[in-house]
Enzyme design. Structure first.
Site, PDB file in Angstrom:
ATOM      1  N   GLY A   6     -22.472  34.743   0.820  1.00  0.00           N
ATOM      2  CA  GLY A   6     -21.685  35.773   1.868  1.00  0.00           C
ATOM      3  C   GLY A   6     -22.477  36.675   1.644  1.00  0.00           C
ATOM      4  N   GLY A   9     -20.569  40.087   2.428  1.00  0.00           N
ATOM      5  CA  GLY A   9     -19.645  40.446   2.937  1.00  0.00           C
ATOM      6  C   GLY A   9     -18.952  41.806   2.165  1.00  0.00           C
ATOM      7  N   ASP A  32     -26.971  36.036   1.070  1.00  0.00           N
ATOM      8  CA  ASP A  32     -27.298  36.285   2.056  1.00  0.00           C
ATOM      9  C   ASP A  32     -28.050  35.558   3.315  1.00  0.00           C
ATOM     10  OD1 ASP A  32     -24.360  38.183   2.994  1.00  0.00           O
ATOM     11  OD2 ASP A  32     -25.385  37.490   4.328  1.00  0.00           O
ATOM     12  N   ARG A  34     -29.560  37.739   5.670  1.00  0.00           N
ATOM     13  CA  ARG A  34     -30.215  38.633   5.894  1.00  0.00           C
ATOM     14  C   ARG A  34     -30.176  40.225   4.411  1.00  0.00           C
ATOM     15  NH1 ARG A  34     -26.091  39.249   9.284  1.00  0.00           N
ATOM     16  NH2 ARG A  34     -27.426  38.262  10.765  1.00  0.00           N
ATOM     17  N   ASN A  47     -29.846  31.014   4.095  1.00  0.00           N
ATOM     18  CA  ASN A  47     -28.596  30.309   5.720  1.00  0.00           C
ATOM     19  C   ASN A  47     -28.408  28.931   4.570  1.00  0.00           C
ATOM     20  OD1 ASN A  47     -27.373  29.287   7.700  1.00  0.00           O
ATOM     21  ND2 ASN A  47     -29.119  29.803   8.806  1.00  0.00           N
ATOM     22  N   TYR A 137     -11.743  30.454  13.890  1.00  0.00           N
ATOM     23  CA  TYR A 137     -11.563  30.900  12.818  1.00  0.00           C
ATOM     24  C   TYR A 137     -10.911  30.243  11.355  1.00  0.00           C
ATOM     25  CZ  TYR A 137     -11.367  34.051   8.455  1.00  0.00           C
ATOM     26  OH  TYR A 137     -10.975  34.251   6.801  1.00  0.00           O
ATOM     27  N   LYS A 141     -11.133  27.196   8.409  1.00  0.00           N
ATOM     28  CA  LYS A 141     -10.667  27.257   7.384  1.00  0.00           C
ATOM     29  C   LYS A 141      -9.087  26.355   6.600  1.00  0.00           C
ATOM     30  CE  LYS A 141     -12.527  30.613   5.954  1.00  0.00           C
ATOM     31  NZ  LYS A 141     -13.303  30.859   4.959  1.00  0.00           N
ATOM     32  N   ILE A 167      -7.577  42.011   3.495  1.00  0.00           N
ATOM     33  CA  ILE A 167      -8.533  43.271   2.584  1.00  0.00           C
ATOM     34  C   ILE A 167      -8.369  44.788   2.934  1.00  0.00           C
ATOM     35  CG2 ILE A 167     -10.015  42.568   0.625  1.00  0.00           C
ATOM     36  CD1 ILE A 167     -10.309  40.076   0.992  1.00  0.00           C
TER      37      ILE A 167
HETATM   38  C1  VAH Z   1      -9.641  38.500   9.196  1.00  0.00           C
HETATM   39  N1  VAH Z   1     -10.063  40.304   7.475  1.00  0.00           N
HETATM   40  O1  VAH Z   1      -9.176  39.342   9.999  1.00  0.00           O
HETATM   41  C2  VAH Z   1     -10.349  38.891   8.258  1.00  0.00           C
HETATM   42  C3  VAH Z   1      -8.657  37.900   7.390  1.00  0.00           C
HETATM   43  C4  VAH Z   1      -6.622  37.626   7.509  1.00  0.00           C
HETATM   44  C5  VAH Z   1      -7.179  38.412   7.825  1.00  0.00           C
HETATM   45  O2  VAH Z   1      -8.751  36.430   7.373  1.00  0.00           O
HETATM   46  O3  VAH Z   1     -10.460  37.799  10.341  1.00  0.00           O
END
Ligand code: VAH
Length: 316
Positions: A6, A9, A32, A34, A47, A137, A141, A167
């Site tokens: 990644g 990113g 990455d 691409r 990949n 997501y 995690k 971030i």
């Molecule tokens: C998102 N920037 O918004 C990421 C992060 C805390 C959020 O996981 O999905």
């Protein structure tokens, strides 16, 4: 060698130059799915869903550390939740297995405040708060955190992680995050454009400035393993603010900056996340301490973006 997945990113494109300045250009392999438009002599297409390609690359390059940054983020991830789960977890398992079987000594992966849900006190999320992710997501995690803990206990794999808040940085454009309004707002302000915010004015979220996020990541990875009592993922925070508060701070530099609010589906995601994070364990175990607050971040962002957009740097 250090492998970064990644690499193109939001985090990877800033972390890699830092790692290369610490360990040498030729010792940090950027990968990455691409290519990016920046030429990079030490880049390879990869990949990370392809287990054979990943383990072959780790063996061929005698990789000893892996920073696994590839993932589909919270907002984008909701477009196709099962695909998000599949991509985020299959790449993670590939990294775990390839690292365990090769001579990889240390692995880093980013978790997120997205692992928290609506069943905790949103005012302050503790390290041991129960996890009830509201996005595909976030679920990927939370699962990765548990598998990290398992691989550490069962195989002794030294895998480390922080739960990043949003971030914010000037060096790279984020993609698909619910917190990414806090990056876009600065670009619009410096370009003298009005900003339409996809969150309501009072939506407070935990955030961290990119420079602090990089510092924390390297501090965690350099810490003696014996110091680390958390083997799921460390809570981490720099500051918390709402869109209204960041707009007020921006106006101290760009007085006529205009913002309007047009909340969309991301408002619900943001409201499922805590407003503030308790990162006492990170401070105790490996010396974490944020440097940037909203005022310092805003000054630094605006100075760098004015230079980037070749505007007369109004604020030195
Ligand atoms: C998102 N920037 O918004 C990421 C992060 C805390 C959020 O996981 O999905």
């Amino acid at each position: 060698k250090i492998l970064v997945t990644g690499a193109n990113g939001q985090l990877g494109s800033v972390l890699i130059p830092h790692l290369r300045s610490l360990y040498g250009e030729e010792n940090v392999l950027a990968t990455d799915i691409r290519k990016s438009d920046q030429p990079d002599a030490h880049f390879e297409l990869l990949n990370a869903s392809d287990e054979r390609a990943l383990s072959a690359l780790i063996r061929r390059n005698r990789v000893t550390q892996v920073y696994h940054l590839a993932a589909i983020l919270s907002a984008k991830g909701e477009e196709n939740p099962l695909s998000t789960w599949s991509v985020n977890t299959s790449t993670f398992f590939n990294v775990l297995e390839a690292s365990r079987c090769a001579e990889v000594r240390k692995v880093f992966f980013p978790s997120s405040i997205a692992v928290f849900g609506t069943n905790i006190d949103r005012e302050l999320a503790g390290q041991q708060a129960p996890l009830l992710p509201s996005t595909a997501y976030g679920m990927s995690k939370a699962a990765s955190e548990n598998w990290s803990h398992y691989y550490y206990n069962r195989y002794g794999l030294d895998i480390r992680s922080v739960r990043y808040p949003g971030i914010v940085g000037y060096q790279s454009m984020p993609g698909g995050g619910t917190t990414d309004y806090a990056v876009d707002i600065y670009h619009k302000a410096v370009r003298g454009e009005a900003f339409s915010c996809f969150l309501e004015a009072g939506t407070t979220l935990p955030m961290i400035y990119m420079d602090d996020a990089i510092t924390a990541t390297l501090q965690l990875m350099e810490a003696p393993a014996a110091r680390l009592k958390v083997r799921t993922s460390y809570n981490l925070a720099g500051m918390s603010f709402s869109p209204a508060e960041i707009a007020t701070e921006i106006r101290k530099f760009i007085p006529n900056f205009e913002i309007q609010y047009a909340p969309d589906f991301r408002q619900q995601i943001a409201e499922s996340w805590p407003k503030r994070i308790d990162d006492a364990e990170a401070r105790a175990d490996w010396g974490w301490k944020p440097h940037y607050d909203l005022a310092l971040m805003t000054r630094d962002m605006i100075q760098h973006l004015e230079a980037k957009y070749h505007r007369e740097p109004v604020h030195q």
